[in-house]
Design a protein around this motif. Structure first.
Motif, mmCIF file in Angstrom:
data_model
loop_
_atom_site.group_PDB
_atom_site.id
_atom_site.type_symbol
_atom_site.label_atom_id
_atom_site.label_comp_id
_atom_site.label_asym_id
_atom_site.label_seq_id
_atom_site.Cartn_x
_atom_site.Cartn_y
_atom_site.Cartn_z
ATOM 1 N N ARG A 43 0.848 -1.183 0.000
ATOM 2 C CA ARG A 43 0.000 0.000 0.000
ATOM 3 C C ARG A 43 0.891 1.243 0.000
ATOM 4 O O ARG A 43 1.764 1.382 0.819
ATOM 5 C CB ARG A 43 -0.865 -0.010 1.250
ATOM 6 N N CYS A 276 0.159 6.870 8.649
ATOM 7 C CA CYS A 276 -0.769 5.802 9.040
ATOM 8 C C CYS A 276 -1.678 6.278 10.166
ATOM 9 O O CYS A 276 -2.766 5.759 10.345
ATOM 10 C CB CYS A 276 -0.017 4.543 9.463
ATOM 11 N N LEU A 277 -1.204 7.268 10.937
ATOM 12 C CA LEU A 277 -1.977 7.906 12.008
ATOM 13 C C LEU A 277 -2.330 6.992 13.173
ATOM 14 O O LEU A 277 -3.298 7.225 13.892
ATOM 15 C CB LEU A 277 -3.234 8.565 11.442
ATOM 16 N N ILE A 278 -1.520 5.942 13.377
ATOM 17 C CA ILE A 278 -1.671 5.143 14.590
ATOM 18 C C ILE A 278 -1.412 6.052 15.792
ATOM 19 O O ILE A 278 -2.080 5.956 16.818
ATOM 20 C CB ILE A 278 -0.698 3.945 14.588
ATOM 21 N N CYS B 25 3.810 -1.281 3.978
ATOM 22 C CA CYS B 25 2.584 -0.499 3.931
ATOM 23 C C CYS B 25 2.464 0.398 5.164
ATOM 24 O O CYS B 25 2.949 0.058 6.239
ATOM 25 C CB CYS B 25 1.364 -1.411 3.919
ATOM 26 N N ALA B 26 1.801 1.517 5.009
ATOM 27 C CA ALA B 26 1.518 2.391 6.147
ATOM 28 C C ALA B 26 0.678 1.614 7.157
ATOM 29 O O ALA B 26 -0.250 0.927 6.791
ATOM 30 C CB ALA B 26 0.764 3.629 5.682
ATOM 31 N N GLY B 27 1.063 1.711 8.428
ATOM 32 C CA GLY B 27 0.306 1.044 9.480
ATOM 33 C C GLY B 27 0.581 -0.441 9.601
ATOM 34 O O GLY B 27 -0.201 -1.168 10.204
ATOM 35 N N CYS B 28 1.687 -0.927 9.033
ATOM 36 C CA CYS B 28 2.000 -2.370 9.058
ATOM 37 C C CYS B 28 2.268 -2.844 10.492
ATOM 38 O O CYS B 28 3.183 -2.358 11.153
ATOM 39 C CB CYS B 28 3.220 -2.651 8.188
ATOM 40 N N LEU B 31 5.756 -4.510 10.939
ATOM 41 C CA LEU B 31 6.883 -3.586 11.060
ATOM 42 C C LEU B 31 7.011 -3.126 12.507
ATOM 43 O O LEU B 31 8.120 -3.001 13.033
ATOM 44 C CB LEU B 31 6.660 -2.392 10.130
ATOM 45 N N LEU B 32 5.866 -2.891 13.147
ATOM 46 C CA LEU B 32 5.874 -2.459 14.545
ATOM 47 C C LEU B 32 6.472 -3.567 15.412
ATOM 48 O O LEU B 32 7.323 -3.314 16.264
ATOM 49 C CB LEU B 32 4.437 -2.135 14.983
ATOM 50 N N PRO B 225 -3.223 -3.952 7.210
ATOM 51 C CA PRO B 225 -4.293 -3.048 6.740
ATOM 52 C C PRO B 225 -4.863 -3.395 5.351
ATOM 53 O O PRO B 225 -6.079 -3.509 5.218
ATOM 54 C CB PRO B 225 -3.642 -1.671 6.773
ATOM 55 N N PRO B 232 -5.414 2.025 8.272
ATOM 56 C CA PRO B 232 -4.106 1.793 8.899
ATOM 57 C C PRO B 232 -4.021 2.287 10.336
ATOM 58 O O PRO B 232 -3.295 1.698 11.147
ATOM 59 C CB PRO B 232 -3.134 2.580 8.015
ATOM 60 N N SER B 233 -4.760 3.330 10.685
ATOM 61 C CA SER B 233 -4.648 3.872 12.039
ATOM 62 C C SER B 233 -5.184 2.903 13.097
ATOM 63 O O SER B 233 -4.908 3.053 14.283
ATOM 64 C CB SER B 233 -5.407 5.193 12.130
ATOM 65 N N GLN B 234 -5.950 1.889 12.655
ATOM 66 C CA GLN B 234 -6.573 0.950 13.605
ATOM 67 C C GLN B 234 -5.680 -0.255 13.921
ATOM 68 O O GLN B 234 -6.086 -1.164 14.645
ATOM 69 C CB GLN B 234 -7.910 0.440 13.047
ATOM 70 N N SER B 235 -4.478 -0.290 13.368
ATOM 71 C CA SER B 235 -3.592 -1.447 13.500
ATOM 72 C C SER B 235 -3.407 -1.919 14.945
ATOM 73 O O SER B 235 -3.606 -3.086 15.255
ATOM 74 C CB SER B 235 -2.219 -1.110 12.905
#
Lengths: 303, 311
Positions: A43, A276-278, B25-28, B31-32, B225, B232-235
């Protein structure tokens, strides 16, 4: 024959846009071809998709290297060396750019000499669909530029989207937004040249010593150079009056690109924050807000 | 050992062994997890990476890592790790490498590799008591090629190869493989499940694993996501929900003895977790598939009942 090329980012819907356009052209009585090009699914990574439309049989195969129309679904791709959306664009061709800027401003900003059409389809998508998914909107713009009828576009949207979207209401909102874009675009006549596949230039690279031409295996941790910050649609912005320095955002950033300033307050490296805004979601005191990105103005602020 | 344990995210080590700007990807969620793991493991490691999403992190000429990285095919990362380990051991034995400069060998693999293709080579490595770390980031499908079904895909999920349709409205009809138990039957010195939503638990598990020589295995359940279909913010929220609903038990096993490290005081209904994802949306619309939903909840309850931890 009309050759179109879509440039978008993974998740925006470049592949589906070219597919909808291909179907619309077919339903309108043309011959059509559409296909995407992408590597591993990611993405946000640059994606390309192609469409060919013709009254005659299409005997040409392969990537479109000299398009008549380029649809740029993400403005930031114009300055991305991995993507180079304008390469090979035919003289007299048309560039559509998804931006809040006017065509004239866009021409100046990115040094484009060909015809430019602009429309902020991200905003339209957020307002009318609620998500920054641009497939049907980009397809509608391209259909208008290519001279496809509205009825054919509607039918193509129904046909292609019903395979992806199970919710009737969401599908209708997509169609509505697409038709809105279709009507908002004033097409420019395209001066296409039928000549194609001119002799492609062979580039010869001069001999370099091993120090220059071989990979440097010792340069570790160099990905920040890639500046993935242009993937963002929204950016996180900190309100230091509300921030309690609890470190939650620093801990929760998947990229690890939130750091602390001298006063112990967190800030993000906008050059690489993917948005991503986490951080905003996890902040216990709501000190982080999300602000719509407008890439053309923020380069200096990022520094 | 206990005195060294960290208690809050404020105490997470500040060193970053992975740089931003990756192609993930953003919010992966993976990766975290990886970022936390690398904080725990430090800089002196060699990552042996099986093909998967994380192959994309290091693409010539870029690398986000401060350490060495070796790429292997999907099925043979543990075999690659064996080679690296042997090479280091021999160099040290011959006096060509200072023991101070020894490196930890870390296998990094997705669920496609860990649950499916590399299961035999992993089993072999555990059996041979190879001294290495194994991190599996489990997003429950082959994530980077179009989200196809893998051995880790749960019952009822939509994947690229198990789309719900008229004949099979639930999507995947298979149950997720129990990799923890498969690995645990080898009685490795250390084995744990982790979650990116619980970094303190994750760090302390790595700390505990350090004292053992032999295979140290970690499975992390990670939200994806694009594959799961959520913003993505809900990861982190989803990773937390999978633990709070009891779907992803946080536990560890030392020489085969299993202990849970976190038991939710009150289990949330599994529906809370399923509802938030596009890949389960067919269980709710156009009509609720009561039977499927019930059987998923049943499966979770059964697990906790068997372990006598259901309140």
């Amino acid at each position: 024959m009309l050759r179109l090329r879509f440039h978008g980012r993974g998740g925006q819907g470049a592949k589906v846009a070219s597919r909808v356009l291909g179907s619309a052209a077919f339903l309108d009585g043309y011959n059509a071809q559409d296909f995407p090009l992408y590597g591993a699914e990611r993405r946000g990574a640059p994606i390309t998709a192609f469409t060919r439309i013709s009254r005659d049989d299409i005997l040409e195969r392969g990537l479109v290297s000299q398009p008549d129309v380029v649809v740029v679904m993400d403005e930031t791709l114009l300055s991305d060396p991995q993507s180079t959306p304008l390469s090979g664009l035919k003289k007299g061709g048309v560039v559509f750019v998804n931006t809040p800027l006017t065509p004239l401003e866009t021409k100046e900003e990115y040094g484009i000499e060909d015809h430019v059409i602009t429309l902020d389809i991200t905003k339209i998508s957020l307002d009318m669909i609620g998500k920054p998914v641009l497939s049907s909107l980009a397809a509608a713009v391209a259909a208008k530029v290519a001279g496809i009828g509205e009825k054919a576009l509607r039918d193509a949207l129904e046909k292609e989207l019903s395979g992806i979207i199970s919710e009737r209401e969401l599908l209708d909102r997509n169609t509505e937004a697409a038709i809105y874009c279709y009507n908002a675009v004033v097409p420019i006549s395209i001066e296409t040249t039928e000549k194609f596949r001119e002799k492609e230039n062979v580039i010869s690279i001069p001999f370099e010593t091993a120090l220059v031409s071989s990979p440097s295996i010792l340069s570790k941790g160099n990905t920040p150079l890639r500046r993935t910050g242009n993937w963002r649609i929204f950016r996180p912005v900190w309100d230091y009056d509300a921030c309690t320095k609890c470190m939650t955002c620093v801990a929760r950033c998947p990229e690890g690109c939130i750091q602390l300033n001298e006063d112990g307050y967190p800030y993000t490296d906008y050059a690489n924050c993917k948005g991503c805004l986490i951080c905003a979601e996890e902040c216990p005191v709501g000190a982080i807000s999300k602000v719509r990105e407008s890439h053309s103005q923020t380069e200096e602020e990022d520094q | 050992m206990d005195s060294e344990n960290i208690r809050s995210i404020k105490e997470l080590p500040s060193e970053e062994n992975m740089q931003p700007g990756t192609a993930a990807c953003a919010g992966c969620g993976g990766l975290l997890t990886l970022r936390y793991c690398l904080k725990a493991l430090g800089e002196n490691i060699v990552i042996v990476n099986a093909a998967g999403c994380f192959t994309l992190l290091t693409i010539y000429p870029f690398s986000p890592f401060r350490n060495s990285w070796l790429y292997t095919a999907m099925a043979c990362a543990p075999a690659g790790a064996q080679g690296v380990r042997d090479a280091l051991d021999i160099l040290i034995k011959k006096g060509k490498l200072d023991p101070e400069e020894n490196l930890k060998v870390v296998v990094l693999a997705g669920d496609g590799s860990a649950y499916d293709m590399a299961l035999s080579s992993t089993s072999g490595a555990i059996y041979r008591n190879l001294d290495f770390y194994y991190i599996c980031y489990d997003n429950e499908a082959y994530g980077n090629t179009g989200f196809q079904h893998s051995g880790a895909s749960p019952f009822g999920s939509r994947t690229g190869t198990t789309p719900p349709g008229e004949k099979v409205p639930v999507g995947s009809q298979l149950q997720k493989k129990n990799l923890f138990d498969i690995w645990n039957s080898h009685k490795p010195p250390y084995l744990a499940t982790v979650s990116p939503a619980y970094p303190v638990d994750l760090m302390n598990k790595f700390k505990k694993a350090e004292q053992f020589k032999g295979p140290k295995l970690f499975i992390s359940h990670i939200p994806c996501p694009p594959g799961w279909g959520f913003d993505p913010s809900q990861s982190v929220k989803l990773a937390k929900l999978s633990v709070e609903t009891g779907l992803w038990p946080l536990k560890e096993s030392i020489h085969g003895e299993v202990e849970h490290t976190f038991v939710p005081k009150k289990f949330k209904p599994v529906e809370d977790y399923l509802k938030k994802q596009e890949r389960f949306s067919h269980l709710f619309k156009p009509e609720r598939q009561e039977e499927a939903l019930k059987s998923i909840q049943e499966m979770v309850d059964d697990y906790w009942r068997k372990n006598k931890l259901l309140p």
